[in-house]
Design a protein around this motif. Structure first.
Motif, PDB file in Angstrom:
ATOM      1  N   GLU A  27     157.687 116.643  62.056  1.00  0.00           N
ATOM      2  CA  GLU A  27     157.534 115.988  60.753  1.00  0.00           C
ATOM      3  C   GLU A  27     156.879 114.606  60.826  1.00  0.00           C
ATOM      4  N   PRO A  28     157.249 113.714  61.774  1.00  0.00           N
ATOM      5  CA  PRO A  28     156.543 112.414  61.819  1.00  0.00           C
ATOM      6  C   PRO A  28     155.045 112.565  62.079  1.00  0.00           C
ATOM      7  N   VAL A  29     154.685 113.503  62.955  1.00  0.00           N
ATOM      8  CA  VAL A  29     153.261 113.720  63.248  1.00  0.00           C
ATOM      9  C   VAL A  29     152.553 114.289  62.026  1.00  0.00           C
ATOM     10  N   LEU A  30     153.221 115.185  61.324  1.00  0.00           N
ATOM     11  CA  LEU A  30     152.631 115.766  60.113  1.00  0.00           C
ATOM     12  C   LEU A  30     152.375 114.689  59.062  1.00  0.00           C
ATOM     13  N   LEU A  31     153.345 113.817  58.849  1.00  0.00           N
ATOM     14  CA  LEU A  31     153.168 112.733  57.874  1.00  0.00           C
ATOM     15  C   LEU A  31     152.059 111.783  58.305  1.00  0.00           C
ATOM     16  N   LEU A  32     152.006 111.484  59.599  1.00  0.00           N
ATOM     17  CA  LEU A  32     150.963 110.586  60.104  1.00  0.00           C
ATOM     18  C   LEU A  32     149.584 111.200  59.901  1.00  0.00           C
ATOM     19  N   THR A  33     149.469 112.505  60.139  1.00  0.00           N
ATOM     20  CA  THR A  33     148.197 113.196  59.939  1.00  0.00           C
ATOM     21  C   THR A  33     147.784 113.181  58.466  1.00  0.00           C
ATOM     22  N   MET A  34     148.734 113.445  57.578  1.00  0.00           N
ATOM     23  CA  MET A  34     148.426 113.444  56.156  1.00  0.00           C
ATOM     24  C   MET A  34     148.064 112.059  55.647  1.00  0.00           C
TER      25      MET A  34
ATOM     26  N   MET B  37     149.316 111.168  69.001  1.00  0.00           N
ATOM     27  CA  MET B  37     148.295 110.210  69.437  1.00  0.00           C
ATOM     28  C   MET B  37     146.971 110.450  68.724  1.00  0.00           C
ATOM     29  N   LEU B  38     146.612 111.724  68.549  1.00  0.00           N
ATOM     30  CA  LEU B  38     145.381 112.038  67.814  1.00  0.00           C
ATOM     31  C   LEU B  38     145.479 111.582  66.355  1.00  0.00           C
ATOM     32  N   ALA B  39     146.649 111.822  65.758  1.00  0.00           N
ATOM     33  CA  ALA B  39     146.837 111.393  64.365  1.00  0.00           C
ATOM     34  C   ALA B  39     146.800 109.873  64.248  1.00  0.00           C
ATOM     35  N   LEU B  40     147.382 109.172  65.217  1.00  0.00           N
ATOM     36  CA  LEU B  40     147.368 107.720  65.194  1.00  0.00           C
ATOM     37  C   LEU B  40     145.947 107.177  65.386  1.00  0.00           C
ATOM     38  N   LEU B  41     145.191 107.792  66.288  1.00  0.00           N
ATOM     39  CA  LEU B  41     143.804 107.396  66.473  1.00  0.00           C
ATOM     40  C   LEU B  41     142.985 107.615  65.201  1.00  0.00           C
TER      41      LEU B  41
ATOM     42  N   ALA C  88     141.178 104.644  63.189  1.00  0.00           N
ATOM     43  CA  ALA C  88     139.715 104.705  63.124  1.00  0.00           C
ATOM     44  C   ALA C  88     139.192 104.757  61.696  1.00  0.00           C
ATOM     45  N   GLN C  89     140.064 104.653  60.706  1.00  0.00           N
ATOM     46  CA  GLN C  89     139.623 104.688  59.301  1.00  0.00           C
ATOM     47  C   GLN C  89     138.655 103.536  59.012  1.00  0.00           C
TER      48      GLN C  89
ATOM     49  N   VAL D  89     142.361 118.169  64.507  1.00  0.00           N
ATOM     50  CA  VAL D  89     142.937 118.721  65.736  1.00  0.00           C
ATOM     51  C   VAL D  89     144.454 118.543  65.730  1.00  0.00           C
ATOM     52  N   ALA D  90     144.920 117.364  65.295  1.00  0.00           N
ATOM     53  CA  ALA D  90     146.356 117.119  65.222  1.00  0.00           C
ATOM     54  C   ALA D  90     147.023 118.072  64.236  1.00  0.00           C
ATOM     55  N   PHE D  91     146.374 118.293  63.084  1.00  0.00           N
ATOM     56  CA  PHE D  91     146.970 119.182  62.086  1.00  0.00           C
ATOM     57  C   PHE D  91     146.962 120.631  62.563  1.00  0.00           C
ATOM     58  N   LEU D  92     145.967 121.015  63.351  1.00  0.00           N
ATOM     59  CA  LEU D  92     145.941 122.374  63.894  1.00  0.00           C
ATOM     60  C   LEU D  92     147.134 122.604  64.822  1.00  0.00           C
ATOM     61  N   ILE D  93     147.482 121.587  65.615  1.00  0.00           N
ATOM     62  CA  ILE D  93     148.677 121.688  66.461  1.00  0.00           C
ATOM     63  C   ILE D  93     149.927 121.800  65.603  1.00  0.00           C
TER      64      ILE D  93
END
Length: 295
Positions: free
Chosen positions: A132-139, A286-290, A294-295, A172-176
């Protein structure tokens, strides 16, 4: 009047997704079988299985409480509500609806008193805490660019720069996350009944009949919701000058591409040990944070 029209349209859209979701599951199963040189099930086999289950009565353990009885309906309601919010809903409302269904299904697995159910429920929550934290970060990567958490606004913003570096990292992060949320290899194996490896299947072992059919249908809807999120947020590009019919065909082709890609991932990877899942989620994080930086 306008609000009522929006509600009716959203419910109709959710109903359409509920009817199509088993077909997408069937495409994944057939594609996976062909890649493994197996005959596999028929394309519409998921519909036959659901129809058979929904006609049967449920066998309920006398040790269960109202949680066990209510959980399949809440799980289905959460997935159906998330599908209804895809058109014009809020991102956080969609994610919370899915989370409520997952929570009650895990509680029902514990409520049955089965050792397998308890194991599956605890593993599901363990993976959920990582996902869930990675999903929120990706979104948030897409929401930050759009300046809104409304899915329609996020989709429109994603279409402006669909292949920028932040979107590639986030895709890539969301695909994971998509693999993890749909319970597929290498995180989980939807086709196994081996007690040492099953997660989602362990939670539903005590269910049968109509309730089990609702759980399977809800899982198919949830899978399609995440595939559609990936499509509209990370693959929004389409050729210019398309008619509405051709645009629809193009959209369906992208959904089918993602379904086949999921089958290819399952075929080309092995089931990951549970203690290696955090490292896999750290990679996605890490991919989501990058992507966000990078925005």
């Amino acid at each position: 009047m306008e609000q009522m029209t929006t509600i009716v349209t959203s419910l109709g859209y959710a109903l359409a997704l509920a009817l199509v979701a088993p077909l997408v599951s069937g495409i994944i199963k057939v594609s996976k079988a062909r890649m493994q040189n197996r005959r596999g099930p028929r394309l519409l086999q998921v519909y036959y299985d659901l129809f058979k289950l929904l006609q049967k009565d449920s066998v309920v353990s006398p040790t269960t409480s109202w949680i066990f009885t209510l959980a399949p309906y809440l799980y289905f309601a959460g997935a159906f509500g998330a599908a209804a919010l895809l058109m014009s809903g809020d991102l956080f409302a969609l994610l919370y609806l899915l989370a409520i269904g997952r929570f009650f299904l895990a509680m029902a697995a514990l409520d049955a008193g089965s050792s397998f159910g308890g194991m599956g429920g605890s593993r599901e929550m363990y993976i959920n805490v990582l996902v869930e934290p990675v999903l929120l970060l990706t979104m948030l990567t897409v929401a930050a660019r759009a300046g809104s958490t409304k899915l329609a606004v996020m989709s429109a913003a994603a279409a402006i720069t669909p292949f920028s570096l932040p979107y590639i990292f986030a895709a890539v992060a969301f695909l994971i996350i998509l693999v993890a949320e749909t319970g597929r290899v290498p995180i989980d194996n939807p086709d196994t009944h081996l007690e040492l490896t099953m997660i989602h299947e362990a939670m539903v072992l005590e269910y049968s009949g109509r309730r089990l059919g609702l759980i399977f249908l809800a899982a198919a809807i949830k899978q399609l919701v995440f595939i559609l999120l990936f499509t509209v947020l990370f693959l929004p590009w389409q050729p210019g000058g398309l008619s509405p019919i051709m645009a629809l065909f193009w959209f369906v082709a992208k959904v089918l591409l993602i379904a086949v890609a999921l089958a290819a991932i399952e075929t080309s990877t092995n089931k990951m040990r549970l203690f290696k899942v955090p490292g896999f989620m750290v990679l996605a994080g890490m991919l989501a944070l990058l992507a966000l930086v990078a925005q």
